[in-house]
Design a protein around this motif. Structure first.
Motif, short mmCIF file in Angstrom:
data_model
loop_
_atom_site.label_atom_id
_atom_site.label_comp_id
_atom_site.label_asym_id
_atom_site.label_seq_id
_atom_site.Cartn_x
_atom_site.Cartn_y
_atom_site.Cartn_z
N LEU A 259 85.61 60.75 50.90
CA LEU A 259 84.39 60.86 50.10
C LEU A 259 83.35 61.34 50.71
CD1 LEU A 259 84.77 57.60 48.05
CD2 LEU A 259 85.23 59.99 47.08
N GLN A 260 83.19 61.89 51.90
CA GLN A 260 82.11 62.52 52.82
C GLN A 260 81.88 63.95 52.42
OE1 GLN A 260 85.16 61.50 54.08
NE2 GLN A 260 84.66 59.33 54.14
N GLY A 261 80.84 64.32 52.70
CA GLY A 261 80.32 65.66 52.49
C GLY A 261 81.28 66.71 52.49
N GLU A 262 81.82 66.58 53.90
CA GLU A 262 82.75 67.76 54.23
C GLU A 262 84.16 68.01 53.16
OE1 GLU A 262 83.70 68.18 58.25
OE2 GLU A 262 85.63 69.50 57.74
N PRO A 263 84.69 66.92 53.19
CA PRO A 263 86.14 66.79 52.41
C PRO A 263 85.85 67.24 50.82
CG PRO A 263 85.73 64.70 53.23
CD PRO A 263 84.94 65.42 53.85
N LEU A 264 84.80 66.48 50.39
CA LEU A 264 84.06 66.80 48.96
C LEU A 264 83.85 68.51 48.77
CD1 LEU A 264 82.43 63.65 48.00
CD2 LEU A 264 84.65 64.42 47.43
N GLY A 278 78.81 62.56 40.52
CA GLY A 278 78.46 61.29 41.51
C GLY A 278 77.22 61.04 41.55
N VAL A 279 76.90 60.30 42.57
CA VAL A 279 75.61 59.88 42.66
C VAL A 279 74.87 60.64 43.84
CG1 VAL A 279 75.82 57.16 42.38
CG2 VAL A 279 76.13 58.13 44.63
N PRO A 280 73.31 60.67 43.48
CA PRO A 280 72.56 61.74 44.45
C PRO A 280 72.75 61.69 45.89
CG PRO A 280 71.16 60.50 42.74
CD PRO A 280 72.61 60.04 42.85
N THR A 281 73.13 60.67 46.32
CA THR A 281 73.20 60.54 47.97
C THR A 281 74.57 61.39 48.08
OG1 THR A 281 74.22 58.48 47.47
CG2 THR A 281 72.07 58.48 48.29
N ILE A 282 75.72 61.34 47.50
CA ILE A 282 76.93 62.33 47.65
C ILE A 282 76.42 63.66 47.56
CG2 ILE A 282 79.00 62.71 46.79
CD1 ILE A 282 79.47 60.21 47.93
N TRP A 283 75.62 64.00 46.39
CA TRP A 283 75.44 65.34 46.27
C TRP A 283 74.42 65.78 47.38
CZ3 TRP A 283 79.41 66.43 44.46
CH2 TRP A 283 79.87 65.88 43.31
N SER A 284 73.73 64.93 47.92
CA SER A 284 72.85 65.46 49.05
C SER A 284 73.79 65.78 50.33
CB SER A 284 71.84 64.37 49.35
OG SER A 284 71.06 64.60 50.45
N GLU A 285 74.76 64.99 50.63
CA GLU A 285 75.57 65.36 51.59
C GLU A 285 76.68 66.64 51.31
OE1 GLU A 285 78.62 62.70 53.37
OE2 GLU A 285 77.56 60.87 52.83
N PRO A 294 78.69 78.88 54.06
CA PRO A 294 78.47 79.78 52.63
C PRO A 294 79.90 80.29 52.49
CG PRO A 294 77.48 80.52 54.75
CD PRO A 294 77.87 79.23 55.32
N GLU A 295 80.89 80.39 53.66
CA GLU A 295 81.91 80.85 53.16
C GLU A 295 83.05 80.29 52.13
OE1 GLU A 295 81.49 79.11 55.77
OE2 GLU A 295 83.19 77.58 56.19
N LEU A 296 82.76 78.91 51.81
CA LEU A 296 83.52 78.12 50.72
C LEU A 296 83.22 78.88 49.34
CD1 LEU A 296 82.80 74.58 51.82
CD2 LEU A 296 85.06 76.14 52.09
N ASP A 297 84.08 79.08 48.82
CA ASP A 297 84.09 79.96 47.39
C ASP A 297 83.84 78.67 46.21
OD1 ASP A 297 84.22 81.14 45.04
OD2 ASP A 297 86.19 81.99 45.49
N LEU A 298 82.58 78.87 45.57
CA LEU A 298 82.61 77.93 44.68
C LEU A 298 82.31 78.45 43.30
CD1 LEU A 298 80.34 75.11 46.33
CD2 LEU A 298 82.70 75.27 46.01
N SER A 299 83.28 79.65 43.14
CA SER A 299 82.69 80.60 41.85
C SER A 299 83.24 79.80 40.73
CB SER A 299 83.44 81.89 42.14
OG SER A 299 84.61 81.94 42.55
N ALA A 300 84.12 78.93 40.75
CA ALA A 300 84.80 78.54 39.79
C ALA A 300 83.79 77.28 39.11
CB ALA A 300 86.19 77.65 39.75
N LEU A 301 82.85 76.77 39.93
CA LEU A 301 82.22 75.43 39.57
C LEU A 301 81.17 75.79 38.82
CD1 LEU A 301 81.81 72.63 40.45
CD2 LEU A 301 80.03 73.23 42.43
N ARG A 302 81.19 75.18 37.46
CA ARG A 302 80.19 75.43 36.30
C ARG A 302 78.97 74.53 36.52
NH1 ARG A 302 81.42 74.24 31.42
NH2 ARG A 302 83.21 73.29 31.65
N GLY A 303 79.09 73.20 37.15
CA GLY A 303 77.90 72.51 37.39
C GLY A 303 78.50 71.22 37.97
N LEU A 304 77.38 70.50 38.25
CA LEU A 304 77.81 69.02 38.83
C LEU A 304 76.81 67.91 37.95
CD1 LEU A 304 76.92 69.77 42.60
CD2 LEU A 304 79.24 69.57 41.43
N ILE A 305 77.34 66.81 37.80
CA ILE A 305 76.47 65.74 37.18
C ILE A 305 76.13 64.79 38.17
CG2 ILE A 305 76.72 63.93 35.47
CD1 ILE A 305 78.36 65.80 33.72
#
Ligand code: AMP
Length: 548
Positions: A259-264, A278-285, A294-305
């Motif tokens: 549940l850390q920033g990197e694996p998520l 998730g909670v804001p502290t997780i989204w901050s990480e 920036p090389e991570l491809d998040l083009s499928a992601l429509r949004g976060l709650i």
């Protein structure tokens, strides 16, 4: 008498049957630290039947309670359906409770069987001797071997989850259930005092799951989606997501204990997740990691709650820069939890701050009123604040073994949150009743101060608590974590804040820490900070200034 509609019961087995038949090809993925193990809904459904049959053989029947002490994974999902479908009550235990609280909630809920992950078995073993009602532990191997010495400490029969399932031929006769019967329970995270049990019915769970996509039309969970379920399954049923996703055929990605920033961040990219919560502290990480990769491809992601605590505007803009929308939701354990979700109203651009920075718009099915200081109902003018009260079919009417009359007001739940509502039903939370700072008779919003401080580029985390003050009664103490390598001072931050909040709000007291303590569900823990402040354990810098 006129004939009306059929009296079909709104139950968790009804959700289960629907997803298993209609969305049999949708998938559940569980991460093991390197790769994801995958199963179709049809495969999971067959295992749910075996688990239910096995639990029944172990003597679990209607009204019994089954605890789970597990990360987010496929087996936890199996228990989510098998236990309520038997007419028993699923009690999701918080992995981060203090040992004494854990024993207390297990005893109070009368858990008869506990399904437990092998990685967290040692935590449970420490207090197993105090758990009076548990007859058996069923262990899921989720990444650690099961040590004989730990098993020895449990003092009850210990069974292996997979062996239990393998011994079942499949097929189970499900009981007829009343939709008002108890289906699941979850204890509040107990930031103040002992945790209190909230019991969800089949009906409340069904209605909440059914309402969810309607409440979040910009980020629904449908069969074209893949949901990364970050919010723990012990925190308000992962905000109802397992039921919503199963009902509507969304794939679920379960991150287990990673549940850390990197694996998520990596899971979002590698599984091509479309949505996560998730909670804001997780989204901050996660944001910190994404910025560096920036090389991570998040083009499928429509949004976060984001929910569970105020969403700092800095996070919203940080994700905007990456082209990712963050939506905010508001609710609590007592409310299943969703009561309000920030969605763009008619005519508003998707990036319009007027709705994006609100806490959320009231969802159909939930009624809200604001009770002002003098006990009157406040107008929905977007400015008048008071305590938020809610009622509706997925809002609790009491606590387990504790009617807690002080928490209710003529049938409405007193949320303990302070806020305002505007004419379009957008809610803005300004504080928690217990966290408000009353200075010279006037209220200071700790949430607004925190948001202001956190918008400074050199600040990683900030939280504000009230501390006693001889002259003003109470004054704010700002607790700040600097971004790595930054040297920002309290004077700099005061100057920065001066343009953002009323002058008399500006804190004179500042403390710099390496990390803000977090609660068991990852929120800033103000109770611990208050204790440390009153014990004189925080190195407080006093800026010489008078509130004006
Ligand atoms: P819990 O029962 O642990 O989920 O905590 C519920 C509490 O979290 C609420 O009463 C609020 O104080 C807080 N909370 C939840 N969502 C938000 C939000 N979007 N903004 C501010 N506070 C929130």
């Amino acid at each position: 008498m006129r004939a009306t509609m059929q009296d079909a019961q709104l139950t968790i087995p009804a959700i289960f049957r629907h997803g298993a038949r209609v969305h049999s090809d949708s998938r559940v993925l569980t991460f093991d630290g390197e790769a994801c193990r995958e199963a179709s809904f049809a495969e999971v459904a067959a295992r749910v039947e075996r688990l239910a049959a096995a639990l029944r053989r172990l003597g679990v029947g209607e009204g019994d309670t089954v605890g789970t002490f597990m990360w987010n994974d496929q087996q936890h999902l199996e228990a989510y359906f098998a236990v309520p479908a038997l007419g028993a009550v699923l009690h999701t235990l918080n992995l981060r409770l203090f040992p004494q609280q854990l024993a207390h909630v297990v005893n109070e809920a009368e858990d008869k069987v506990v399904v437990v992950g092998s990685t967290v078995l040692p935590l449970l073993a420490r207090v197993a001797g105090e758990m009076k009602t548990v007859e058996r532990y069923v262990v899921v191997e989720d990444g650690a071997p099961v040590e004989a010495s730990i098993v020895g400490q449990l003092g009850a029969e210990v069974l292996d989850y997979e062996e239990l399932l393998a011994a079942e031929p499949g097929g189970v006769e499900w009981p007829e259930l009343d939709e008002r019967a108890a289906a699941a329970m979850c204890y509040t995270s107990g930031t103040t005092g002992d945790p209190k049990g909230v019991v969800y019915s089949h009906r409340s769970t069904w209605l909440h799951a059914f309402a969810y996509n309607n409440a979040a039309p910009d980020l629904p969970l449908g069969d074209r989606d893949r949901a990364l379920v970050v919010v723990p399954m012990f925190h308000v049923n992962a905000w109802g997501w397992p039921f919503v996703a199963w009902m509507h055929g969304s794939d679920m990605v379960m991150p287990s204990r990673f549940l850390q920033g990197e694996p998520l961040a990596r899971l979002l990219a590698s599984t091509r997740a479309t949505v996560s919560a998730g909670v804001p502290t997780i989204w901050s990480e996660v944001l910190g990691y994404l910025r560096e990769h920036p090389e991570l491809d998040l083009s499928a992601l429509r949004g976060l709650i984001s929910g569970g605590a105020a969403l700092p505007p800095k996070l919203v803009t940080g994700y905007d820069e990456l082209g990712i929308l963050v939506f905010q939701g508001w609710g609590m354990t007592e409310t299943s939890p969703v009561c309000a979700v920030s969605v763009p109203p008619r005519g508003a651009a998707r990036d319009d701050p007027s709705w994006r920075l609100a806490t959320g718009r009231i969802v159909p099915g939930v009624e809200v009123r604001i009770i002002a200081d003098d006990g009157s109902e406040a107008p929905w003018d977007g400015a008048t604040t008071g305590e938020i009260e809610v009622r509706g079919p997925w809002i609790t009417g009491g606590y387990h073994f504790d009617p807690a009359p002080e928490k209710f007001h003529d049938g409405w739940l007193r949320t303990g949150d302070i806020g305002s509502v505007d004419s379009r039903g957008f809610l803005r939370i300004s504080d928690r009743l217990k966290d408000v700072i009353k200075s010279g008779g006037e209220w200071i919003s700790s949430v607004e101060l925190e948001n202001g401080i956190m918008s400074h580029p050199d600040v990683a985390e900030a939280t504000v608590i009230g501390v006693p003050d001889d002259k003003w009664g109470e004054r704010p103490l700002a607790v700040v974590v600097r971004r790595e390598g930054a040297e920002v001072t309290s004077e700099d931050l005061r100057r920065f804040l001066a343009d953002r909040v009323a002058r008399w709000w500006l804190p004179e007291r500042w403390a710099f820490l390496d990390a803000v303590p977090k609660t068991s569900v990852g929120k800033f823990d103000k109770k611990v900070l208050r204790q440390r402040a009153s014990a004189g354990e925080l190195a407080v810098e006093a800026v010489r200034a008078e509130p004006s």
